[in-house]
Write an enzyme that holds these catalytic residues in place. Structure first.
Site: not given
Ligand SMILES: O=C(O)C(=O)C[C@H](O)[C@H](O)COP(=O)(O)O
Length: 217
Positions: A48, A52, A76, A136
């Site tokens: 995925e 960003r 994202t 999600k």
């Molecule tokens: O970017 C997106 O669409 C999100 O919803 C955020 C990510 O899924 C999280 O940032 C991943 O989470 P971590 O494993 O805590 O880094």
């Protein structure tokens, strides 16, 4: 004329591909293909790639063209335009951190499978009303964690989740043990330092560890 019935096996849900979906941030376009190849080597043939960074769409296009063994998705996705752009770049699935009616419209119109992000029961019901039962759960740890998902499994028996946000290799098994969780998402498999240092062996090794995770702690 004899006819052989064709087998139409339903496409597997995005939630059933791998135990951990690697959530990846690409700053340098040249990292996209080696990261994807390292994930495949480690046993996680899904990525995925988050929208960003300025190079994210190009990175999706490159992986889609050069790493046929991986299932490439865009993460994202927060606007309708991004859903279209991700589709055009070659994304094979979409993931959003939340879901508005406009965003759901746009993601539906791509024809791609997608996981809309929800954090509450009402948000989940809104998605279900539109026929989406693979969701999600974000931000998983901050929004109540595995205990929350376990609690809502009774009233929402048909919904399954990919919890993401704050999950670690240590906490992942607690989620994977739940009947309403198909997989978890996490960024720990592709740490920024490993990417900037070109440590693809580290990524492959972390992917291997994640691929082996189950609901048995
Ligand atoms: O970017 C997106 O669409 C999100 O919803 C955020 C990510 O899924 C999280 O940032 C991943 O989470 P971590 O494993 O805590 O880094």
């Amino acid at each position: 004329m004899s006819s052989t019935p064709e087998l139409h096996a339903p496409a597997p849900s995005l939630l059933d591909l791998v135990p951990v979906v690697p959530v990846v941030v690409i700053d340098d376009l040249d990292h996209a293909v080696p990261v994807a190849e390292a994930l495949v080597r480690g046993g996680l043939p899904v990525i995925e790639l988050t929208l960003r960074t300025p190079v994210a769409l190009q990175a999706i296009a490159r992986v889609a063209a050069e790493v046929p063994d991986i299932r490439i998705g865009a993460g994202t996705v927060t606007t309708a335009a991004q859903a279209d752009q991700a589709w055009a770049a070659g994304a094979q699935f979409l993931v959003s951190p939340g879901a508005t009616p406009t965003l759901l419209d746009a993601m539906e119109q791509t024809g791609l499978p997608f996981l809309p992000g929800v954090a509450t029961v009402s948000e989940a019901l809104t998605a279900v009303e539109r026929g989406h039962t693979d969701l999600k759960f974000f931000p998983a740890e901050a929004a109540g964690g595995a205990a929350y998902l376990s609690s809502i499994g009774g009233p929402l028996p048909d919904v399954r989740f990919c919890p993401t946000g704050g999950i670690t290799p240590e906490s992942a098994p607690r989620y994977l043990a739940l009947p309403n969780v198909g997989c978890v998402g996490g960024s720990w498999i592709t740490p920024r330092s490993a990417l900037t240092e070109g440590r693809w062996d580290v990524v492959a090794s972390l992917a291997g560890g994640a691929a082996a995770l189950t609901g048995r702690a």
